[in-house]
Design an enzyme around this catalytic site. Structure first.
Site, PDB file in Angstrom:
ATOM      1  N   ASP A 141      -9.793   3.727  -3.439  1.00 29.68           N
ATOM      2  CA  ASP A 141     -10.748   2.570  -3.081  1.00 29.68           C
ATOM      3  C   ASP A 141     -11.839   2.290  -3.613  1.00 29.68           C
ATOM      4  O   ASP A 141     -12.648   3.496  -3.894  1.00 29.68           O
ATOM      5  CB  ASP A 141     -10.564   2.408  -1.490  1.00 29.68           C
ATOM      6  CG  ASP A 141      -9.502   2.268  -0.930  1.00 29.68           C
ATOM      7  OD1 ASP A 141      -8.424   1.920  -1.371  1.00 29.68           O
ATOM      8  OD2 ASP A 141      -9.454   2.180   0.110  1.00 29.68           O
TER       9      ASP A 141
ATOM     10  N   GLU B 116      -0.847   1.622  -5.180  1.00 27.90           N
ATOM     11  CA  GLU B 116      -0.355   3.115  -5.105  1.00 27.90           C
ATOM     12  C   GLU B 116      -1.397   4.210  -5.494  1.00 27.90           C
ATOM     13  O   GLU B 116      -1.434   5.428  -5.554  1.00 27.90           O
ATOM     14  CB  GLU B 116       0.903   3.163  -6.131  1.00 27.90           C
ATOM     15  CG  GLU B 116       1.540   4.548  -6.155  1.00 27.90           C
ATOM     16  CD  GLU B 116       0.842   5.308  -7.305  1.00 27.90           C
ATOM     17  OE1 GLU B 116       1.130   6.782  -7.506  1.00 27.90           O
ATOM     18  OE2 GLU B 116       0.135   4.889  -8.024  1.00 27.90           O
ATOM     19  N   TRP B 117      -2.812   3.426  -5.928  1.00 27.23           N
ATOM     20  CA  TRP B 117      -4.088   4.201  -6.163  1.00 27.23           C
ATOM     21  C   TRP B 117      -3.907   5.043  -7.402  1.00 27.23           C
ATOM     22  O   TRP B 117      -4.845   5.841  -7.756  1.00 27.23           O
ATOM     23  CB  TRP B 117      -4.324   5.195  -5.155  1.00 27.23           C
ATOM     24  CG  TRP B 117      -4.020   4.730  -3.839  1.00 27.23           C
ATOM     25  CD1 TRP B 117      -4.383   3.358  -3.301  1.00 27.23           C
ATOM     26  CD2 TRP B 117      -3.403   5.168  -2.773  1.00 27.23           C
ATOM     27  NE1 TRP B 117      -3.895   3.366  -1.913  1.00 27.23           N
ATOM     28  CE2 TRP B 117      -3.633   4.249  -1.448  1.00 27.23           C
ATOM     29  CE3 TRP B 117      -3.164   6.511  -2.349  1.00 27.23           C
ATOM     30  CZ2 TRP B 117      -3.080   4.641  -0.369  1.00 27.23           C
ATOM     31  CZ3 TRP B 117      -2.672   7.037  -1.053  1.00 27.23           C
ATOM     32  CH2 TRP B 117      -2.798   5.984   0.147  1.00 27.23           C
ATOM     33  N   GLY B 118      -2.989   4.985  -8.467  1.00 23.97           N
ATOM     34  CA  GLY B 118      -2.935   5.375  -9.608  1.00 23.97           C
ATOM     35  C   GLY B 118      -2.401   6.737  -9.620  1.00 23.97           C
ATOM     36  O   GLY B 118      -2.281   7.298 -10.762  1.00 23.97           O
TER      37      GLY B 118
ATOM     38  N   ASP C  98       0.824  -1.234   0.076  1.00 25.83           N
ATOM     39  CA  ASP C  98      -0.086   0.048  -0.005  1.00 25.83           C
ATOM     40  C   ASP C  98       0.817   1.474  -0.122  1.00 25.83           C
ATOM     41  O   ASP C  98       2.053   1.136  -0.080  1.00 25.83           O
ATOM     42  CB  ASP C  98      -0.791   0.015   1.163  1.00 25.83           C
ATOM     43  CG  ASP C  98      -2.439   0.570   0.671  1.00 25.83           C
ATOM     44  OD1 ASP C  98      -2.507   1.258   0.056  1.00 25.83           O
ATOM     45  OD2 ASP C  98      -3.292   0.235   1.651  1.00 25.83           O
TER      46      ASP C  98
END
Length: 409
Positions: free
Chosen positions: A212, A190-192, A157
């Site tokens: 998320d 890394e959520w983009g 994460d």
């Protein structure tokens, strides 16, 4: 120093370069031959968040076998955040002794005894998103520990990463996994934010493209400092990314919310569109208590085959009109999957003339030309043949639902 012979001075000057060149080189390339199709499994976060323990994980592993999920292809039992205890005197991470009294090696052995694989979670920062010890500064020790435990999959994460650059941080954990020597799937979470699709294919096996997911078909949940996204919002964020996906390197639109409260039609649409996007299928529901409907959705072999197709091509939105979208996905063996998605709150008619317009996929370099080739049509949800491409396809797509056909010669 000035009195030493010149050849000695030359040798001394060369030593640092020789050392750096030979002793400190690191391998930033992921393990090959893993995740050649999108990973399938289960993760604890969507349903249980920080409420994880040894008993839950064992019961879910049992349920994955008894419900037929394993037979359908689901492989990984992934423990998300909050399993962590403290680090020992040497800096090695330990599990929370109250939650995991038998230890992680024993739990991994149990999962492996079921014919399944175990995943674990950490974070590139000083703390995980749940406030547990992160891996920053301990990457190589953590990788050694995971390897000793028998871990097969690492979700990594991006919370509490002050000052870190994503590409460098993920290369570090990849080098650590390589040094530890046990092949593991690396899930880049890394959520983009730093375009992981551009650098991720050599570093990890899948990378999150968004923040998320939220258990809602079409909405946004504003948490103040961050937002969670509904199924349709997540799907829309995959635009222009399909060229980066393929065997061993996948765009990850986050875990499935199937079975977590949406009605059956929305679950079906959610599951179908993830399959059309060649997304990892990591379920996030309670496998122990899921309904027959949820089980039927998650274990539909014909829809799973769309996701798991060995060609590894991510599908694309071909057309959109009045909230009705047409998606196509090339499959191996000159097959095609076609999904008609109704995003509106009322039923929508669809009429698709296969022979009217050849459809070319520039990414996969293939063409669907029903004027030259007649294809048989099969509906994988109804599990029956529904004609051929000689005639236009006519159907009604219910609200927040899909109609899917697979074309084959």
């Amino acid at each position: 120093m000035k009195h030493l012979p010149l050849f000695v001075l030359g040798l001394l000057g060369a030593l640092p370069a020789l050392g750096q060149g030979n002793n400190y080189a690191q391998n930033y390339k992921k393990f090959d031959n893993l995740a050649l199709t999108p990973p399938m499994g289960w993760n604890s976060w969507n349903k249980f968040a920080c409420n994880v323990d040894e008993r839950l994980i064992k019961e879910v592993a049992d349920a994955m076998v008894s419900t037929g999920m394993k037979d359908a292809g689901y492989t990984y039992i992934n423990i998300d955040d909050c399993w962590h205890g403290e680090r020992d005197a040497q800096g090695f991470i330990q599990p929370d002794a109250k939650r995991f009294p038998s230890g992680m090696k024993a739990l991994a052995d149990y999962i492996h005894s079921k014919g399944l694989k175990m995943g674990i979670y950490s974070d590139a920062g000083s703390q995980t998103c749940g406030g547990r010890p992160g891996s920053r500064g301990y990457e190589f020790q953590d990788a050694q520990q995971y390897a000793a435990w028998g871990v097969d999959y690492l979700k990594y994460d991006w919370c509490n990463t002050e000052g870190l650059k994503a590409e460098g941080a993920y290369k570090t954990i990849t080098a650590a996994l390589r040094k530890a020597g046990r092949p593991m799937v690396l899930s880049i979470c890394e959520w983009g934010n730093d375009k992981p699709w551009e650098w991720g294919p050599t570093v990890g096996h899948l990378w999150r493209t968004t923040g998320d997911i939220y258990n809602c078909f079409d909405c946004i949940k504003d948490n103040g400092t961050w937002k969670a996204w509904g199924v349709m919002q997540i799907m829309d964020k995959q635009e222009h990314l399909r060229q980066y996906a393929g065997p061993g390197h996948w765009n990850d639109p986050d875990m499935l919310e199937v079975g977590n409260g949406m009605p059956a039609n929305e679950d079906r649409a959610h599951f179908t569109m993830w399959a059309m996007m060649a997304a990892p299928l990591i379920t996030g529901n309670d496998l122990r208590t899921m309904s027959p409907q949820t089980k039927a959705t998650l274990t539909n072999r014909e829809v799973l085959a769309i996701d798991q197709d060995p060609l590894g091509v991510q599908g694309f939105r071909y057309a959109a009109k009045d909230s009705l979208e047409t998606w196509l996905k090339p499959l191996a063996g000159d097959k095609w999957a076609v999904a008609f998605l109704n995003r509106s709150k009322r039923p929508q008619p669809v009429r698709f003339d296969w022979q009217a317009t050849p459809i070319a996929d520039e990414v996969a370099k293939v063409e669907l030309n029903a004027a030259k080739t007649t294809y048989r049509l099969r509906n994988p949800w109804a599990q029956k043949e529904v004609g051929t491409t000689k005639k236009p396809f006519v159907a009604t797509v219910p609200s927040h639902d899909v109609v899917v056909v697979v074309l084959s010669k």
